[in-house]
Structure formats: structure tokens, C-alpha cells
Design an enzyme around this catalytic site. Structure first.
Site, mmCIF file in Angstrom:
data_model
loop_
_atom_site.group_PDB
_atom_site.id
_atom_site.type_symbol
_atom_site.label_atom_id
_atom_site.label_comp_id
_atom_site.label_asym_id
_atom_site.label_seq_id
_atom_site.Cartn_x
_atom_site.Cartn_y
_atom_site.Cartn_z
ATOM 1 N N GLN A 106 0.859 -1.185 0.000
ATOM 2 C CA GLN A 106 0.000 0.000 0.000
ATOM 3 C C GLN A 106 0.900 1.242 0.000
ATOM 4 O OE1 GLN A 106 -3.482 -0.395 2.777
ATOM 5 N NE2 GLN A 106 -2.490 -2.328 3.313
ATOM 6 N N ASP A 181 4.187 -9.408 -14.468
ATOM 7 C CA ASP A 181 3.314 -8.274 -14.790
ATOM 8 C C ASP A 181 4.169 -7.116 -15.271
ATOM 9 O OD1 ASP A 181 4.304 -6.911 -12.433
ATOM 10 O OD2 ASP A 181 2.890 -8.103 -11.274
ATOM 11 N N LYS A 204 -1.280 -9.118 -17.697
ATOM 12 C CA LYS A 204 -2.596 -9.596 -17.259
ATOM 13 C C LYS A 204 -3.608 -8.462 -17.237
ATOM 14 C CE LYS A 204 -1.491 -9.422 -12.286
ATOM 15 N NZ LYS A 204 -0.041 -9.361 -12.265
ATOM 16 N N ASP A 230 9.799 -12.156 -9.157
ATOM 17 C CA ASP A 230 8.936 -11.178 -8.491
ATOM 18 C C ASP A 230 9.424 -10.995 -7.066
ATOM 19 O OD1 ASP A 230 6.938 -9.319 -8.300
ATOM 20 O OD2 ASP A 230 5.286 -10.694 -8.705
ATOM 21 N N THR A 235 -0.791 -15.504 -2.337
ATOM 22 C CA THR A 235 -1.632 -16.698 -2.477
ATOM 23 C C THR A 235 -1.203 -17.572 -3.647
ATOM 24 O OG1 THR A 235 -3.231 -15.492 -3.855
ATOM 25 C CG2 THR A 235 -3.621 -15.512 -1.470
#
Length: 339
Positions: A106, A181, A204, A230, A235
């Protein structure tokens, strides 16, 4: 000039095994025993955190080793309270060694009325009395600017490069580095440059949060051994889907190198059933029993690079020298043999 006092390490409960490994490595480098400062970190019945340091730390150069991983809030509070205890005990300098910096995802306001918790956590750490932060692969480079104190951000890519050259010896011409990504292209490009490999991107498109509508491979992966790079695997849904798309586009094998193995929820089960041949993570987050038991997850140690970084900070020498392969090879001597 080198500091007069010896560096002293103290650890919270978040990743005690890594803290002990760092102490062992520092003992090897120093030629003298380096132990963790004796302390207790306990909970009251209502789960309030209590810290007591049993050794004198007045005038000492202290290093708190504490990733803010799951449970993020508890581990963050442990870090802040340990820092407060050391500051009130007249420690000369306090460095927070945060192998995994929680709340880093964030880092900006992507939507209206949302927080920037990375900045909030940075303010809390500085206000608690931390003088310097040492961390590994921040999710976004601009987080360093959220702090008004020095931040040393180590990178896993030099270590991953050594690991890849060791485990894919004689196969390097077939390697293709893949970013999962568009936002991770810079990180993937850095590793690709180190091992002299081409780069591809999995782009994506999401219809809504948490659901991937379509994945497209930018670049030819036909006949290549693909290595997805990455910083965080949570998850593992996106990671496993990207591996499937790469195989569908002609990749012969898919491996993944992820710095921080958060691996929450169904992640380990997904990785076990995935078409990925291996998932390589660091020990920045303490591995669960399920992670350790997973046959296609391998853990790369970070204690050597953290131990050397702490010593470099202590004696006033360059931390950025650890980004260079020639510096890392002797630090990881015995673990990797370069081709």
C-alpha cells in the site's frame, strides 16, 4: 573509522531462526562469538506485548532483526516496542533490520479514500527511535523516500543470479527471464542483465480485483526454460496461472524466483499442484512446516548478505558493494560454484 563498540543483535519472535543464522555468520566474519542479546518478549493475557532486555545496552550499536510478516500487526508492534526499550536504555544507535517490510504493497493511493500505509509505518518506525533501516527488496523503491532516516535496501537479484548460474549450469543459453506483470519489468530486467538472458513479460488484464480475465505473453518463450521473477508471492494464484500460460506458449520448463514467500491461504497447495518445477524463495519470512515440506519449494539463505551488510554499516563501509557479484561470491562461498 571503525566504531569502538561491537555491533549487538537482538531479535523479536518473527524470524528467530534467521536472526540466529545472521549471528553465526557474523561470528565467522569477525572471528569472535556474536550472540543475540538476551531478552524476553511476552504477551499479557489481553495480548499486550511486553519486552525486557537483560543485558546492558548503554552506548551500544544495536540491530533489531524483525520482519513485519504474518501476523504483521503483532510483529510490527514487537519491533516498535523493542526499539522503545532500547532507546530508553540509552542505546547509542538503533538499526531496524527488516528482511520483509510489511504494508509495502500500500505505497500509493490507487483509489479515492484509501491509505498509504507504507508511509504510516515509516513514520511509526522513525518516531519509535530507529536511526536507520536495513531491508530487502522493498515492494516499491519510492518507499525509501517515505523515511526521513537512512534506508539501505538490499537486493535479492545478485544472490538469485548466483543460484541460477549454479543450478542451470550448462543450460544458460536456454534461460528466459519473465516478469509476471508490467509493473515488475525493472526487477526482472535487472536479473536478466546479470545472467545475460532475454526478457519476456506476462501481461494480465483484470475485470475486477482478485480475478484475472486474460493473460498474454509478450515475447517468444518457445523452447525456453522460463524463470519468473517477483518480490512477493502471497496466495500464488497469479504465479501459478502465469506458469500455465508460459507452458501453453511453448516453454519447456517454468521456475520461479520470489524474494518474499508470504505464501498465505492455499498458496502451498497451489504451488504443489502447479506446472512449475520449482519455486525459490528467501528466508526473509520464516517458513512454515507446510512450506518446508513442499517438494518443489526451495529456500535460499539471506543470512550471509545481511551479516555482511550489518558489519558494513557498523564499520562505515559501503553497503552498495553487496550489489556486485564479485563481492557476493566470497560471502556465499561453499554454497555456489560459478560456471
Amino acid at each position: 573509522m571503525p566504531a569502538m563498540t561491537e555491533p549487538k543483535l537482538i531479535s523479536g519472535n518473527a524470524n528467530l531462526s534467521l536472526a540466529k543464522s545472521i549471528a553465526r555468520r557474523m561470528s565467522m566474519h569477525r572471528g569472535m562469538s556474536v550472540n543475540l542479546v538476551d531478552a524476553r518478549i511476552e504477551r499479557f493475557n489481553d495480548q499486550e506485548i511486553f519486552v525486557e532486555v537483560f543485558e546492558n545496552v548503554r552506548g551500544e550499536d544495536m540491530y533489531i532483526i524483525q520482519p513485519t510478516s504474518n501476523p504483521a500487526n503483532d510483529n510490527l508492534m514487537e519491533l516498535l516496542i523493542m526499539c522503545d526499550a532500547l532507546r530508553r536504555s540509552s542505546a547509542d544507535r538503533i538499526t531496524a533490520v527488516i528482511p520483509y517490510f510489511g504494508y509495502a504493497r500500500q505505497d500509493r493511493r490507487a483509489k479515492a479514500r484509501t491509505p498509504i500505509t507504507a508511509k504510516l509505518v515509516a513514520n511509526m518506525i522513525a518516531e519509535a527511535g530507529v536511526d536507520r533501516v536495513l531491508t530487502l527488496d522493498l515492494h516499491a523503491a519510492q518507499i525509501q523516500g517515505f523515511f526521513d532516516i537512512p534506508v539501505d535496501n538490499l537486493y535479492a537479484s545478485p544472490v538469485f543470479a548466483l543460484d541460477i548460474e549454479h543450478h542451470f549450469k550448462g543450460q544458460m543459453d536456454d534461460i528466459m527471464v519473465v516478469s509476471p506483470d508490467v509493473g515488475g519489468v525493472a526487477r526482472a530486467r535487472e536479473l536478466a542483465k546479470r545472467i545475460n538472458a532475454p526478457l519476456a513479460i506476462v501481461d494480465k488484464r483484470r475485470e475486477k480485483a482478485g480475478e484475472i480475465a486474460e493473460m498474454i505473453v509478450i515475447g517468444s518463450v518457445q523452447g525456453k526454460k522460463c524463470i519468473i521473477v517477483d518480490d512477493i508471492c502471497d496466495t500464488a494464484g497469479t504465479l501459478c496461472k502465469a506458469a500455465e500460460v508460459l507452458i501453453e506458449n511453448g516453454a519447456t520448463e517454468v521456475h520461479s524466483y520470489i524474494t518474499h514467500g508470504v505464501l498465505s491461504g492455499p498458496a502451498v497447495e497451489r504451488v504443489t499442484k502447479s506446472v512449475m518445477k520449482s519455486l525459490v524463495i528467501t528466508d526473509s519470512i520464516e517458513a512454515t512446516d507446510a512450506v518446508k515440506a513442499c517438494p518443489n519449494i526451495r529456500i535460499v539463505p539471506t543470512a550471509p548478505i545481511f551479516a555482511q551488510a550489518i558489519l558494513n554499516i557498523w564499520n562505515g563501509t559501503s553497503v552498495s558493494s553487496l550489489f556486485e557479484t564479485d563481492t557476493l561470491v566470497p560471502i556465499y562461498e561453499g554454497m555456489y560454484q560459478r560456471p
